[in-house]
Design a protein around this motif. Structure first.
Motif, PDB file in Angstrom:
ATOM      1  N   THR A   1       0.844  -1.192   0.000  1.00  0.00           N
ATOM      2  CA  THR A   1       0.000   0.000   0.000  1.00  0.00           C
ATOM      3  C   THR A   1       0.879   1.241   0.000  1.00  0.00           C
ATOM      4  OG1 THR A   1      -1.822   1.118   1.156  1.00  0.00           O
ATOM      5  CG2 THR A   1      -0.123   0.142   2.528  1.00  0.00           C
TER       6      THR A   1
ATOM      7  N   VAL B   1       1.552   4.880   1.595  1.00  0.00           N
ATOM      8  CA  VAL B   1       1.299   5.644   2.816  1.00  0.00           C
ATOM      9  C   VAL B   1       1.271   7.124   2.448  1.00  0.00           C
ATOM     10  CG1 VAL B   1       1.986   6.018   5.217  1.00  0.00           C
ATOM     11  CG2 VAL B   1       2.609   3.889   4.058  1.00  0.00           C
TER      12      VAL B   1
ATOM     13  N   SER C   1       5.833   3.555  -0.216  1.00  0.00           N
ATOM     14  CA  SER C   1       5.065   2.314  -0.172  1.00  0.00           C
ATOM     15  C   SER C   1       5.647   1.374   0.875  1.00  0.00           C
ATOM     16  CB  SER C   1       5.074   1.618  -1.534  1.00  0.00           C
ATOM     17  OG  SER C   1       4.534   2.451  -2.536  1.00  0.00           O
TER      18      SER C   1
ATOM     19  N   LEU D   1       2.667  -5.470   3.285  1.00  0.00           N
ATOM     20  CA  LEU D   1       1.782  -5.846   4.389  1.00  0.00           C
ATOM     21  C   LEU D   1       1.441  -7.327   4.329  1.00  0.00           C
ATOM     22  CD1 LEU D   1      -0.872  -2.992   3.976  1.00  0.00           C
ATOM     23  CD2 LEU D   1       0.965  -3.012   5.667  1.00  0.00           C
TER      24      LEU D   1
ATOM     25  N   GLU E   1      -4.638  -6.185   6.643  1.00  0.00           N
ATOM     26  CA  GLU E   1      -5.155  -4.840   6.869  1.00  0.00           C
ATOM     27  C   GLU E   1      -4.920  -4.355   8.291  1.00  0.00           C
ATOM     28  OE1 GLU E   1      -6.459  -2.923   4.347  1.00  0.00           O
ATOM     29  OE2 GLU E   1      -5.721  -4.589   3.149  1.00  0.00           O
TER      30      GLU E   1
ATOM     31  N   GLN F   1      -2.267  -4.479   9.943  1.00  0.00           N
ATOM     32  CA  GLN F   1      -0.984  -3.792   9.976  1.00  0.00           C
ATOM     33  C   GLN F   1      -1.126  -2.305   9.675  1.00  0.00           C
ATOM     34  OE1 GLN F   1       1.426  -6.761   7.578  1.00  0.00           O
ATOM     35  NE2 GLN F   1       3.027  -5.766   8.757  1.00  0.00           N
ATOM     36  N   LYS F   2      -2.068  -1.962   8.813  1.00  0.00           N
ATOM     37  CA  LYS F   2      -2.286  -0.541   8.516  1.00  0.00           C
ATOM     38  C   LYS F   2      -2.638   0.224   9.782  1.00  0.00           C
ATOM     39  CE  LYS F   2      -3.951  -0.748   3.720  1.00  0.00           C
ATOM     40  NZ  LYS F   2      -5.097  -0.482   2.826  1.00  0.00           N
ATOM     41  N   GLU F   3      -3.533  -0.349  10.560  1.00  0.00           N
ATOM     42  CA  GLU F   3      -3.955   0.320  11.791  1.00  0.00           C
ATOM     43  C   GLU F   3      -2.787   0.491  12.756  1.00  0.00           C
ATOM     44  OE1 GLU F   3      -7.067  -0.399  15.499  1.00  0.00           O
ATOM     45  OE2 GLU F   3      -7.304  -1.510  13.628  1.00  0.00           O
TER      46      GLU F   3
ATOM     47  N   GLN G   1      -0.443   3.166  11.354  1.00  0.00           N
ATOM     48  CA  GLN G   1      -1.088   4.473  11.476  1.00  0.00           C
ATOM     49  C   GLN G   1      -1.025   4.985  12.918  1.00  0.00           C
ATOM     50  OE1 GLN G   1      -5.432   4.640  10.857  1.00  0.00           O
ATOM     51  NE2 GLN G   1      -5.058   6.308   9.403  1.00  0.00           N
TER      52      GLN G   1
ATOM     53  N   THR H   1      -2.885   8.421   5.950  1.00  0.00           N
ATOM     54  CA  THR H   1      -3.923   7.540   5.422  1.00  0.00           C
ATOM     55  C   THR H   1      -3.239   6.563   4.475  1.00  0.00           C
ATOM     56  OG1 THR H   1      -4.401   9.091   3.623  1.00  0.00           O
ATOM     57  CG2 THR H   1      -5.740   9.269   5.629  1.00  0.00           C
ATOM     58  N   PHE H   2      -4.014   5.601   3.979  1.00  0.00           N
ATOM     59  CA  PHE H   2      -3.446   4.582   3.099  1.00  0.00           C
ATOM     60  C   PHE H   2      -4.285   4.459   1.833  1.00  0.00           C
ATOM     61  CE2 PHE H   2      -2.291   3.410   7.403  1.00  0.00           C
ATOM     62  CZ  PHE H   2      -0.946   3.086   7.295  1.00  0.00           C
TER      63      PHE H   2
ATOM     64  N   SER I   1      -5.050  -1.442  -0.639  1.00  0.00           N
ATOM     65  CA  SER I   1      -3.970  -2.426  -0.767  1.00  0.00           C
ATOM     66  C   SER I   1      -4.048  -3.127  -2.119  1.00  0.00           C
ATOM     67  CB  SER I   1      -4.068  -3.468   0.353  1.00  0.00           C
ATOM     68  OG  SER I   1      -3.942  -2.860   1.617  1.00  0.00           O
TER      69      SER I   1
END
Length: 665
Positions: free
Chosen positions: A357, A359, A396, A399, A402, A404-406, A409, A421-422, A425
């Motif tokens: 993703t 960033v 970038s 991952l 998902e 992992q995004k949290e 962040q 934000t992202f 993916s």
């Protein structure tokens, strides 16, 4: 005193962290039992860990059992953080694999068990949550035998499972069925024991069986199974006794040359780098100089070790222990410390990330700060694969999922003050070399504008072999620094193949080499315009390599997951067409009473779509397990990824960016 480095592993929500807290409480390290729900656990120190009730970063705590110091490592159970588990495996002397008595063997349980068995890590199984409604320890043990390994021995029984009054009892020499099971399992791995058993089963004394159990557990041939509840404490005393009796303490000579490995990187209160090191041999003292990886020897400025649930300052650390070392500023995860350890289990054990993703900083002015912050996070998790595209001005990361995004962040906001934000993916593909290709550019021959001769041949390599660089020219034909420049450039360039995806497995051979020796004017000054430099080779290599790769050809491959899907029998007719529409390929369908078990494979990028649709397709009764299997050739148009380099596939664009010209000298 002996040391045992013990890992606690499990599928998410099996109660792994609760068991860690119970062990710390029962051995006297803590006065009050920590709670995952209340966010009061000792090992979950990150704010997000406490908020979500999951483990994200591995944590080390210590306690003493009889004459053994146990360094207990609580690892994440969520599959998005499997890299944390991977790094811990190489430093363990033993493990406790936790399985829920309600949910039983789950997808992550299978992955962990296969890896533990492959690395031959001595393991105890703890069937947790016997007090929860729906608990069925005997069913779980049968599932372990069926799905994980038959070489297991249940060490006791549970009465009143599924209630708060669940009670665990250990079996002993008076339990004939238990003794028979011990003999059956142990004799399968011990010819002497088998011969004595055949001659006269009654002549095999129980103490000999216990010694054989400890020996075979220590060799990872047999897995004892305990049951209990981390919440009520039932059965935990038997597990503690099993840890002491059956798991082998770490071995190591404190007087030998220093040998260890860096398995984690942290940042101290002042932002300083702290390396977590497992020491297999030797002794490290404050102010010692130790070599880490390929870097020069570094001065150890501080040592901290886990002791009775806390980190304490130490003047030295010896073989068998885990320590936090300060001063190793160039340390990276996986680096050897001192003499590289000869330890089974080095390298990759789990699948690579299959998602990526972009960033996006909330404020464009934070872009530089964001890159610096992500660089620090990449120190702690190298598989983030941080990439900066200076052409598109994008950053970038890779991952596993998902969640992992949290985590990224929240960490960026809390620790670095950067809100992000992202983008959505996307799936990470790879390119594999199809054939053999060669290219060469000769010094002083147009259109080569660089003072270097480079010839390269590219050929496919077996899957998993990685990139190998070989010399097809005499080693003395150029200064060593020029060969190093070519190899480094080859490896960097292969991060983007003909369609922008990494080329992970290939053989690159340098077939031609040439340079102009150092030139100077009569007064002795260096004439750069007439002398080859390492920069000439770094700049020319991408052009030659991509020309050779174009000649060889590449094919884009996509990641594929194996799936195992249990569904009610009456929905199978509507499920199978839905799987086909998701490009899933069922390979096996087996009936089990009123349900069906469907096995097959599905593109990794469509797993989340299947997860979203499954409840509606199966009335909420479908149970899905997936795991990475392999990369397969993409059918149809090959997907491409936007390049973030100077694009050596476009000679004019590349030379304008690198050499500020488009022709020869």
């Amino acid at each position: 005193m002996k040391t045992l480095n013990l890992g606690i592993l499990a599928h998410v929500d099996a109660g792994k962290t609760s068991l860690t807290e119970r062990l710390l409480h029962d051995v006297g390290v803590t006065d009050q039992l920590g709670s995952v729900d209340a966010g009061s656990t000792r090992t979950d120190s990150l704010a997000l860990e406490r908020q979500r009730g999951i483990t994200i970063r591995s944590a080390v705590v210590s306690f003493v059992l009889e004459d053994v110091t146990v360094n207990l490592i609580d690892t994440p159970g969520h599959p998005d953080f499997i890299t944390e588990v991977e790094r811990v495996l190489g430093v363990l002397d033993g493990a406790v694999l936790v399985i829920s008595a309600v949910e039983g063997v789950q997808p992550q349980t299978r992955v962990l068990m296969r890896t533990l068995r492959r690395l031959r890590i001595p393991t105890l199984i703890f069937v947790n949550k016997v007090d929860r409604a729906g608990a069925d320890p005997e069913r779980v043990v049968r599932a372990v035998v069926e799905k994980l390994t038959p070489a297991v021995v249940a060490m006791g029984s549970v009465t009143m499972p599924g209630t708060r009054d669940a009670h665990c009892s250990s079996w002993g020499p008076a339990d004939a069925a238990f003794v028979d099971r011990l003999l059956d399992v142990l004799a399968g791995q011990d010819d002497g024991l088998l011969a004595d058993w055949v001659a006269d089963a009654s002549a095999v004394p129980y103490p000999r069986l216990r010694r054989a159990l400890a020996t075979q557990t220590g060799r990872a041939l047999v897995l004892p199974v305990y049951a209990g509840s981390a919440i009520t404490g039932a059965g935990v005393d038997a597990l503690i006794a099993g840890i002491t009796e059956l798991l082998p303490a770490g071995q190591g000579d404190v007087d030998a040359p220093v040998s260890g490995t860096v398995f984690a990187i942290e940042r101290g209160p002042a932002g300083e780098k702290v390396a977590l090191v497992r020491l297999f041999a030797g002794t490290i003292r404050v102010r010692d100089r130790v070599r880490v990886g390929a870097a020069d020897a570094a001065l150890v400025t501080a040592i901290r070790v886990a002791s009775l649930g806390a980190d304490v300052v130490a003047s030295s650390v010896g073989a068998g222990h885990i320590a936090r070392l300060g001063g190793l500023t160039e340390a990276r995860i996986g680096d050897p410390v001192g003499v590289p350890p000869e330890r089974a289990g080095a390298g990759r054990h789990f699948a690579p990330p299959t998602l990526e993703t972009v960033v996006v900083p909330a404020r464009p002015v934070d872009r530089a700060t964001l890159h610096a912050a992500l660089s620090q996070l990449a120190e702690q998790d190298p598989l983030i694969n941080l990439r900066q595209d200076d052409r598109q001005h994008e950053i970038s990361v890779s991952l596993y999922g998902e969640v992992q995004k949290e985590v990224i962040q929240a960490t960026l906001a809390d620790d670095f003050g950067v809100r992000v934000t992202f983008r959505e993916s996307s799936t990470v593909h790879v390119e594999r070399v199809c054939g053999v290709g060669e290219a060469v550019e000769v010094i002083a021959v147009a259109p080569n504008p660089f003072l270097a001769t480079v010839g390269l041949r590219v050929a496919p390599a077996p899957t998993g072999a990685g990139v190998s660089f070989r010399l097809g020219v005499e080693l003395g034909s150029m200064p060593p620094a020029f060969f190093v420049a070519v190899e480094e450039s080859v490896r960097r360039t292969l991060r983007q193949g003909l369609r922008g995806w990494e080329v992970p497995d290939c053989e690159v051979t340098m077939t031609h080499a040439g340079y102009w020796a150092r030139q100077s004017h009569s007064h002795g000054s260096f004439d750069k315009s007439m002398s080859s430099t390492a920069g000439d080779f770094r700049s020319l290599t991408p052009l030659v390599l991509m020309a050779a790769l174009t000649s060889a050809g590449t094919r884009v491959h996509e990641p594929v997951h194996r799936f195992r899907l249990e569904v009610p029998g009456d929905v199978l007719g509507t499920l199978l067409p839905a799987l086909t529409r998701l490009d899933a390929v069922p390979t096996d369908t087996v009936g089990h009473g009123t349900s069906y078990l469907v096995r097959g494979e599905i593109p990794a990028g469509l797993v989340h779509a299947l997860e979203r649709r499954l409840p509606a397709l199966t009335r909420g009764e479908g149970v899905l397990e997936t795991e990475f299997d392999r990369y397969r050739p993409v059918s149809g148009p090959a997907p491409t990824r936007v390049r973030w380099d100077n694009n050596p596939l476009d000679r004019k664009e590349y030379l304008l960016a690198v050499a500020r010209r488009v022709g020869g000298r």
